[in-house]
Design an enzyme around this catalytic site. Sequence first.
Site, PDB file in Angstrom:
ATOM      1  N   THR A 140      32.313  23.034  32.818  1.00 24.94           N
ATOM      2  CA  THR A 140      32.834  23.134  31.450  1.00 24.94           C
ATOM      3  C   THR A 140      33.815  24.272  31.319  1.00 24.94           C
ATOM      4  OG1 THR A 140      30.644  22.547  30.687  1.00 24.94           O
ATOM      5  CG2 THR A 140      32.172  23.271  29.035  1.00 24.94           C
ATOM      6  N   LEU A 180      37.767  17.826  27.015  1.00 22.41           N
ATOM      7  CA  LEU A 180      38.299  19.179  26.801  1.00 22.41           C
ATOM      8  C   LEU A 180      39.821  19.255  26.836  1.00 22.41           C
ATOM      9  CD1 LEU A 180      35.538  21.313  28.454  1.00 22.41           C
ATOM     10  CD2 LEU A 180      36.373  21.498  26.106  1.00 22.41           C
ATOM     11  N   PHE A 216      34.499  15.517  34.876  1.00 21.23           N
ATOM     12  CA  PHE A 216      34.554  14.611  33.737  1.00 21.23           C
ATOM     13  C   PHE A 216      34.797  15.323  32.410  1.00 21.23           C
ATOM     14  CE2 PHE A 216      30.315  15.587  32.199  1.00 21.23           C
ATOM     15  CZ  PHE A 216      30.296  15.096  30.914  1.00 21.23           C
ATOM     16  N   LYS A 217      34.481  16.620  32.368  1.00 21.79           N
ATOM     17  CA  LYS A 217      34.643  17.324  31.095  1.00 21.79           C
ATOM     18  C   LYS A 217      36.096  17.401  30.638  1.00 21.79           C
ATOM     19  CE  LYS A 217      30.263  19.635  31.454  1.00 21.79           C
ATOM     20  NZ  LYS A 217      29.840  19.057  32.770  1.00 21.79           N
ATOM     21  N   ASP A 218      37.020  17.194  31.570  1.00 23.90           N
ATOM     22  CA  ASP A 218      38.435  17.158  31.195  1.00 23.90           C
ATOM     23  C   ASP A 218      38.730  16.101  30.139  1.00 23.90           C
ATOM     24  OD1 ASP A 218      39.309  19.153  32.975  1.00 23.90           O
ATOM     25  OD2 ASP A 218      39.523  17.712  34.614  1.00 23.90           O
TER      26      ASP A 218
END
Length: 490
Positions: A144, A116, A111-113
């Site tokens: 991350t 980021l 999900f950090k995409d």
Amino acid sequence: MPTYYESTRNNERKISSKQAILEGISKGGGLYVRPDLDQIQLDLNTICRQSYKENALYILSRLLPDYTEAELKECIDAAYTDNFDTPEITPLRKVGDIYVCELFHGPTSAFKDVALTLLPQLMRVALRSAGQKALILTATSGDTGKAALEGFRDVDDIGIVVYYPHQKVSQIQYRQMATQRGSNVKVYAVKGNFDDAQSQVKRLFLDPELNQKAQAEKIMLTSANSINIGRLVPQIVYYFESYKQLVKQNVITVGDPISFSVPTGNFGDVLAGYYGYLMGLPVKKFYVASNANHVLTDFLTTGTYDRNRPFIQTISPSMDILISSNLERLLYYMSGKDNAFVASCMEQLKTEGKYTIPQAMLERIRERFDCGYVDDEGTKAVIREVYEKDGVVLDPHTAIGYRVAEKADRPVVSLATASPYKFSVDVLDAIGKKADDQLQAMNELHKVWSDPVPKGLAELPTLPILHKDVIEVNEMKQSVENAMETLFHD
Ligand SMILES: *Cc1c(COP(=O)(O)O)cnc(C)c1O
């Protein structure tokens, strides 16, 4: 410009959103916040009419008002391209009677995409305005790091150094980072756990000697961790998007409240949802879902945050966290923006490893937040049950959120934070199949799960290992000095 950001711990200095995004964390250790967040009210009908990217622009332009609309549009268009394997970016899938919002369709399958891919673009634009370069220092518990490396690689005037806990990330997470390409990237394994690495990164940002060196080179030392406000803001978008999709599917009508269950580590993801709530999203409850490191469950139950406990390695490693940094921002809003109160809690956390909030404040928090935790055995049980009952494969982090969502009023959206293929061995184990090698396990899992293996994962076995350094915590400072000298001259 009527709006500004200040530190959670001190309101003397007011800065723009560009400045807050470049600095990441304040010099005094506090996190940057917008005091007037609850005065921004978004129009739900507008949200429901617009595309993901249009909603991103709508939300970002209100939260980051010193960016021009043209600048934000440029950033959003560069972030959300065909590097996401679905045009919806964060699609909703009904699993049983719970709506699972899939946040793992970006380049690194976690999900950090979502944030980021956008943060480096926001930084690039802010650096352009400031005439500076930036060196990103990131401690990662697994996901991350890769998402940051992908987001920042080969972005002009930015270098990135990632630290992950040696032998405490999954084999796939390890390969994802160790094979990272890019002329401006450096990756280190650090002996210790995630909190050790993260605490050291926080200290390095405050290190006078390092800062002097950086200043002389016109390099800003900054973070891509979820403490950066530029990480939080893009995450608000999918809370509204989930709402929009429920309206479109006629599950709710505009104005109805819904709940969210969020697998939580650093408290960034669920905090973004709370920001959405402050900005007008009708939310009944947020369910903070934890694994065996249930420091947040205890806090939300008793009002005492106590990190003095054994650190447990689980099959949901991105939630193996004892210091949930972004909770500081919740304390800020829940205390009525009382900087001195937040500063004193954080000081106690530093010196004694714990603090207690007043009962009345706990009650206020509990009006909007509920909680629960699931250990490894429980996590595997969820994966097995959901697979057998609904034919859907969840990753361990997602499974924890799903279990906690079961106790929520409907409709409830449970956030899916990683592709099950990233954790194939444990997922296979949960559904009664064996695989020892993670890379091979992806193919095994694909035999029982119809979703394709994401491209970035499928290619991992064949990529060369480019980063092999293993260092001690006290060698991290030297590594930053090296990066300042090498990453900006090619
Ligand atoms: C980072 C991460 C989490 C936790 O999110 P926070 O914002 O740190 O609370 C949960 N699941 C996965 C897969 C993650 O990568």
